[in-house]
Design a protein around this motif. Structure first.
Motif, PDB file in Angstrom:
ATOM      1  N   THR A  51       0.854  -1.178   0.000  1.00 31.83           N
ATOM      2  CA  THR A  51       0.000   0.000   0.000  1.00 31.83           C
ATOM      3  C   THR A  51       0.886   1.223   0.000  1.00 31.83           C
ATOM      4  OG1 THR A  51      -1.802   1.156   1.122  1.00 31.83           O
ATOM      5  CG2 THR A  51      -0.142   0.154   2.525  1.00 31.83           C
ATOM      6  N   SER A  52       0.280   2.375  -0.025  1.00 29.90           N
ATOM      7  CA  SER A  52       1.013   3.616   0.139  1.00 29.90           C
ATOM      8  C   SER A  52       0.440   4.321   1.331  1.00 29.90           C
ATOM      9  CB  SER A  52       0.875   4.494  -1.107  1.00 29.90           C
ATOM     10  OG  SER A  52      -0.474   4.840  -1.302  1.00 29.90           O
ATOM     11  N   ALA A  53       1.097   5.360   1.785  1.00 33.86           N
ATOM     12  CA  ALA A  53       0.607   6.085   2.951  1.00 33.86           C
ATOM     13  C   ALA A  53      -0.773   6.642   2.693  1.00 33.86           C
ATOM     14  CB  ALA A  53       1.580   7.207   3.316  1.00 33.86           C
ATOM     15  N   SER A  54      -1.103   6.916   1.459  1.00 33.07           N
ATOM     16  CA  SER A  54      -2.432   7.387   1.083  1.00 33.07           C
ATOM     17  C   SER A  54      -2.919   6.525  -0.056  1.00 33.07           C
ATOM     18  CB  SER A  54      -2.393   8.846   0.632  1.00 33.07           C
ATOM     19  OG  SER A  54      -3.609   9.207   0.012  1.00 33.07           O
ATOM     20  N   SER A  55      -4.246   6.282  -0.137  1.00 28.66           N
ATOM     21  CA  SER A  55      -4.782   5.441  -1.190  1.00 28.66           C
ATOM     22  C   SER A  55      -5.007   6.208  -2.474  1.00 28.66           C
ATOM     23  CB  SER A  55      -6.117   4.831  -0.734  1.00 28.66           C
ATOM     24  OG  SER A  55      -7.084   5.845  -0.572  1.00 28.66           O
ATOM     25  N   THR A  56      -4.760   7.501  -2.490  1.00 28.96           N
ATOM     26  CA  THR A  56      -4.973   8.284  -3.692  1.00 28.96           C
ATOM     27  C   THR A  56      -3.884   7.967  -4.705  1.00 28.96           C
ATOM     28  OG1 THR A  56      -3.725  10.094  -2.726  1.00 28.96           O
ATOM     29  CG2 THR A  56      -6.105  10.181  -2.495  1.00 28.96           C
ATOM     30  N   SER A  83       4.667   1.908   1.795  1.00 28.86           N
ATOM     31  CA  SER A  83       4.556   1.252   3.090  1.00 28.86           C
ATOM     32  C   SER A  83       3.907  -0.098   2.892  1.00 28.86           C
ATOM     33  CB  SER A  83       3.714   2.119   4.036  1.00 28.86           C
ATOM     34  OG  SER A  83       3.496   1.451   5.250  1.00 28.86           O
ATOM     35  N   ARG A  84       4.126  -0.989   3.857  1.00 27.36           N
ATOM     36  CA  ARG A  84       3.499  -2.299   3.792  1.00 27.36           C
ATOM     37  C   ARG A  84       2.878  -2.638   5.133  1.00 27.36           C
ATOM     38  NH1 ARG A  84       4.468  -5.557  -0.557  1.00 27.36           N
ATOM     39  NH2 ARG A  84       5.973  -4.786  -2.075  1.00 27.36           N
ATOM     40  N   LEU A  85       1.775  -3.339   5.038  1.00 28.80           N
ATOM     41  CA  LEU A  85       1.119  -3.822   6.245  1.00 28.80           C
ATOM     42  C   LEU A  85       1.944  -4.970   6.808  1.00 28.80           C
ATOM     43  CD1 LEU A  85      -1.346  -3.961   8.165  1.00 28.80           C
ATOM     44  CD2 LEU A  85      -2.388  -5.535   6.516  1.00 28.80           C
ATOM     45  N   THR A  99      -2.747  -2.059  14.300  1.00 29.83           N
ATOM     46  CA  THR A  99      -2.319  -2.235  12.927  1.00 29.83           C
ATOM     47  C   THR A  99      -0.892  -1.715  12.801  1.00 29.83           C
ATOM     48  OG1 THR A  99      -4.587  -1.861  12.173  1.00 29.83           O
ATOM     49  CG2 THR A  99      -2.855  -1.762  10.514  1.00 29.83           C
ATOM     50  N   ARG A 100       0.015  -2.563  12.340  1.00 25.30           N
ATOM     51  CA  ARG A 100       1.424  -2.178  12.225  1.00 25.30           C
ATOM     52  C   ARG A 100       1.843  -2.107  10.768  1.00 25.30           C
ATOM     53  NH1 ARG A 100       4.177  -2.541  17.071  1.00 25.30           N
ATOM     54  NH2 ARG A 100       3.018  -3.558  18.759  1.00 25.30           N
ATOM     55  N   MET A 101       2.496  -0.989  10.425  1.00 22.83           N
ATOM     56  CA  MET A 101       3.035  -0.786   9.091  1.00 22.83           C
ATOM     57  C   MET A 101       4.562  -0.874   9.165  1.00 22.83           C
ATOM     58  SD  MET A 101       0.130  -0.355   7.655  1.00 22.83           S
ATOM     59  CE  MET A 101       0.614   0.080   5.980  1.00 22.83           C
TER      60      MET A 101
END
Length: 246
Positions: free
Chosen positions: A174-179, A187-189, A206-208
């Motif tokens: 993912t990224s810090a923002s979904s836009t 970033s990753r979950l 929830t840890r990134m």
């Protein structure tokens, strides 16, 4: 901004209810002594709750981009099987509604004085994957959940944990923002840990991979107990240790 950690909180809180699971659900779990090690199947049986469900929440969001932790409070609601709502009341008013459908679902964000913003979850594959995996969690389907996450349980029925570690990059990436235009570092979950007491889900962490501190969401009795707690350590204790019985 609509983030993966926000979606995780909305979906997971949809399982939260202070009401114990029905006897039929309880019979699906293997027999265990109350003081023995709890199984993931027993926990999932408790998390599978009928709608409608609603619960208070207190969320502590820490980030390298924030000078001080951001504390949010409000209510999560699951009015129907395919609808999940996150209503922030303090320090600002915002409502996020996620509706599942055959096309993959969509999210609508509403803030006072601004027009609602709606976008399909398919626009962000990592969010769509997370939504699909939590459908298995909401229904208590261990086999389906195992397709998306490595599932590990710990503790006892009085104080248990359930840790979900992503198996696929489609969920963890993912990224810090979904836009789509976001330029924030990738970033990753890393994992999601649920903390509970009996049939109550009281906290979600929830840890990134690119953040040193977890995003922590207190629910139900822990959220109510957090009203007089301002420090991060105190909120972490409520999350990990629960609310003492009266």
């Amino acid at each position: 901004m609509f983030t993966l950690t926000m979606l995780a909180g909305v979906l997971l809180a949809g399982t939260c209810s202070p009401v114990a699971a029905t006897e039929q659900v309880a019979r699906r779990a293997p027999a265990q002594a109350a003081s023995g090690t709890v199984s993931a199947d027993w926990i999932l049986g408790k998390l599978a709750q009928p709608v409608p469900v609603r619960t208070a929440f207190v969320e502590l969001r820490e980030s390298r981009m924030l000078k001080n932790p951001l504390r949010l409070s409000g209510e999560y609601r699951r009015p129907a099987e395919d609808v999940l709502v996150r209503e922030v009341r303090v320090p600002y008013a915002e409502t996020t509604t996620i509706v599942s459908n055959k096309a993959g679902g969509e999210a609508t964000i509403e803030r006072a004085g601004k027009p609602p913003r709606t976008f399909p979850l398919s626009r962000a594959p990592e969010l769509a994957g997370l939504q699909a995996s939590f459908g298995a969690l909401l229904s208590g389907d261990r086999a389906a959940l195992g397709e998306y996450y490595a599932v590990r349980s710990g503790g006892t029925r009085e104080r248990w944990t359930l840790t979900l570690t992503p198996r696929a990059a489609s969920i963890s990436a993912t990224s810090a923002s979904s836009t789509p235009r976001s330029t924030e570092p990738a970033s990753r979950l890393r994992d999601i840990t649920l903390y509970g007491q009996g049939a109550e889900l009281r906290c979600i962490e929830t840890r990134m991979t690119n953040e040193p501190a977890p995003q922590r969401t207190l629910l139900a009795s822990a959220a109510h107990a957090a009203a007089g707690v301002d420090d991060t350590a105190g909120l972490a204790a409520l999350c990990h240790d629960g609310v003492p019985a009266r």
